[in-house]
Design an enzyme around this catalytic site. Structure first.
Site, short mmCIF file in Angstrom:
data_model
loop_
_atom_site.label_atom_id
_atom_site.label_comp_id
_atom_site.label_asym_id
_atom_site.label_seq_id
_atom_site.Cartn_x
_atom_site.Cartn_y
_atom_site.Cartn_z
N LYS A 1 5.66 -2.01 8.02
CA LYS A 1 6.71 -1.24 7.34
C LYS A 1 8.00 -2.06 7.38
O LYS A 1 8.42 -2.51 8.44
CB LYS A 1 6.91 0.10 8.03
CG LYS A 1 7.84 1.05 7.30
CD LYS A 1 7.78 2.43 7.92
CE LYS A 1 8.52 3.45 7.08
NZ LYS A 1 8.39 4.81 7.63
N ASP B 1 10.33 15.72 9.44
CA ASP B 1 9.82 15.49 8.09
C ASP B 1 8.30 15.58 8.07
O ASP B 1 7.62 14.77 7.43
CB ASP B 1 10.28 14.12 7.58
CG ASP B 1 10.11 13.97 6.07
OD1 ASP B 1 10.03 15.00 5.37
OD2 ASP B 1 10.03 12.84 5.58
N GLY C 1 11.17 6.06 -0.02
CA GLY C 1 12.55 6.12 -0.49
C GLY C 1 13.37 4.93 -0.01
O GLY C 1 14.17 4.37 -0.75
N ILE D 1 0.81 -1.22 0.00
CA ILE D 1 0.00 0.00 0.00
C ILE D 1 0.84 1.28 0.00
O ILE D 1 0.30 2.37 0.00
CB ILE D 1 -0.97 0.02 1.20
CG1 ILE D 1 -0.21 -0.13 2.53
CG2 ILE D 1 -2.02 -1.06 1.05
CD1 ILE D 1 -1.10 0.00 3.76
N ALA E 1 11.79 2.43 2.39
CA ALA E 1 10.93 1.42 3.02
C ALA E 1 9.66 1.22 2.21
O ALA E 1 9.25 2.08 1.43
CB ALA E 1 10.58 1.84 4.45
N ASP E 2 9.07 0.05 2.39
CA ASP E 2 7.77 -0.28 1.79
C ASP E 2 6.77 -0.55 2.90
O ASP E 2 7.15 -0.98 4.00
CB ASP E 2 7.88 -1.51 0.89
CG ASP E 2 8.77 -1.27 -0.32
OD1 ASP E 2 8.79 -0.14 -0.82
OD2 ASP E 2 9.44 -2.23 -0.76
#
Length: 491
Positions: A40, A134, A21, A17, A23-24
């Site tokens: 994650k 961030d 940069g 989903i 991590a998925d």
């Protein structure tokens, strides 16, 4: 990880989903707790990268300390078959960036409600000496009930342990980067406050304040450019609410809010009537400044420092005395440049013009692309109710299509915010003749069918096709009534 893969004998992958940069993020079923979770993991190509592993570790340290309802909960952390992972609650909804695009314009009351939830989450982080570094709409999730959750603490810094670490780089998303981060200084809690001000600006205007061709250009704008006025884009914003943006995004940290708590309290009262006539906030540090894309970037400070060094060098140069011949040559050169400049101006005035393209009934984003291709730009977007043009599609432009204007001129877009709607009351039990008169005055077409078996009084309304208080688009104003009538056998 493929669909169906079971991580650590517990989490069954449903789908990917999100891809970042380093991590998925995967949606998965927790087979033990019987719930959906978000997992994650470090991307395969970053699993041996020291910097990526460090950020992943920071996120685990940071997020497990926080227990606010507006911070995404962490259920589990671990490592299985070389895969480091964090298991978090799954938020069924959109990130704030997509939410703004889909729902703009958003009411001031709704914006304040969203921002207050964000501020509560950041206040929780700051109370544990954690700076996010961030903050941006892409890292803020909003579920279908309107609840806000902050995520992605991958580059957060825990002051108590890591504050002495400093590198010659800028970490963060360039559109939301504080001026001190832009020049490579250590981020503070007030750096997060600056980012929060930019997020509030975007909620109010559907745009970020600074744009540029390169990340360095945008960073310099954050350092030097005056913050644009949200009220010039949306005149429905009260001055007190704009002042929250201006104070949070002051260039110097001393001019910003002392804490997120102070910003929260100021925002909380920004729509109050007693602040209706508040004067515009003017930071003592206003300067002039830049913008790029939404992705998280790390900038090499050499680009920025070289620009600053060149500027200082130019200031320190002392011109040697000029001879009379050099002075005459300089005057002659200046005269030639002036004549060339006049000729260029004349050429530009008569020849460098462009026709306004026809972007009517196109989506706002599509229209902006076409306008940009014509070497023009969108100077302002105004939303209006319109029954003939779809939501977020262009009604017209100012100047209108086909008008000849200068190259690089601004165009105002008039964009549909959807059809006008009306609401009708409950007419059940009322006389049909009275209801017919009232509704025809509002432009409704009234259709009547009779119920001969009804026990209600004659000519009284038994049912209506439109429920009371339901919004009715003004292009579909037909209402059907079922009206009581004595049957022929009773007459």
């Amino acid at each position: 990880m493929r669909k169906g893969y079971i991580l650590d004998s517990r989490y069954q992958i449903i789908s990917c989903i999100g891809e970042g940069g380093m991590a998925d993020v995967y949606l998965a079923d927790d087979l033990k707790k019987h719930r959906k979770v978000a997992i994650k993991t470090l991307r395969l190509d970053f699993r041996d990268n020291p910097r990526a592993k460090r950020h992943f570790k920071y996120e685990q340290l940071a997020i497990t300390k926080l227990h606010d309802s507006h911070v995404v909960k962490v259920f589990d952390v671990g490592k299985s078959e070389g895969i480091q992972y964090i298991v978090m609650e799954y938020v069924d909804g959109d990130n704030l960036k997509d939410y703004i695009k889909a729902n703009y314009p958003i009411s001031n009351g709704r914006i304040v409600k969203i921002m207050r939830q964000i501020l509560l989450a950041v206040r929780e982080a700051h109370s544990h000496n954690i700076i996010h570094r961030d903050l941006k709409p892409q890292n803020i999730l909003i579920d279908k009930k309107g609840n806000v959750k902050i995520t992605d603490f991958g580059i957060a810094i825990v002051l108590s342990k890591y504050s002495m670490t400093q590198t010659n780089s800028i970490v963060g998303s360039i559109h939301y980067l504080s001026p001190e981060q832009a020049i490579g200084e250590m981020a503070t809690k007030k750096s997060d406050i600056y980012s929060l001000g930019i997020i509030l600006y975007e909620l109010l205007t559907n745009d970020v304040p600074f744009h540029g061709d390169t990340a360095v250009a945008i960073a310099l704008q954050h350092s030097h450019a005056q913050m644009p006025s949200p009220r010039e884009i949306n005149d429905k914003i009260p001055q007190a609410l704009e002042n929250v943006v201006l104070k949070a995004t002051a260039k110097k940290q001393a001019s910003r809010y002392n804490s997120v708590h102070d910003m929260y309290n100021d925002l909380k009262s920004s729509l109050s009537t007693f602040r209706k006539h508040e004067k515009r906030f003017h930071p003592v540090d206003s300067e002039d400044g830049y913008d790029s894309d939404d992705a998280t970037k790390v900038l090499d400070l050499k680009d920025i420092q070289s620009k600053n060094n060149n500027a200082e060098k130019n200031k320190s140069d002392v011109n040697p005395p000029m001879s009379r011949r050099k002075k005459l040559a300089l005057i002659y050169f200046s005269l030639v440049c002036f004549i060339v400049l006049i000729e260029c101006f004349v050429f530009f005035f008569f020849f460098s013009r462009v026709d306004v393209p026809n972007v009517n009934k196109l989506t706002k984003n599509h229209a902006e692309k076409i306008i940009k291709q014509k070497h023009l730009f969108v100077s302002k977007v105004e939303y209006r109710k319109d029954s003939q043009v779809e939501y977020n599609h262009v009604i017209k432009t100012t100047p209108g299509e086909g008008k000849s204007i200068f190259n690089n001129s601004g165009i105002k877009l008039i964009v549909s915010s959807g059809p006008n709607t009306l609401r009708i009351k409950n007419y059940v039990g009322e006389n049909i003749d009275i209801a017919r008169i009232e509704l025809k005055q509002k432009g409704f077409k009234v259709k009547v069918f009779y119920d001969y078996d009804s026990n209600i009084g004659m000519n009284r309304i038994v049912k209506q096709s439109i429920k009371p208080n339901t919004p009715v688009p003004d292009f579909n104003k037909t209402i059907v009534f079922i009206v009581a009538k004595k049957s022929s056998s009773m007459m």
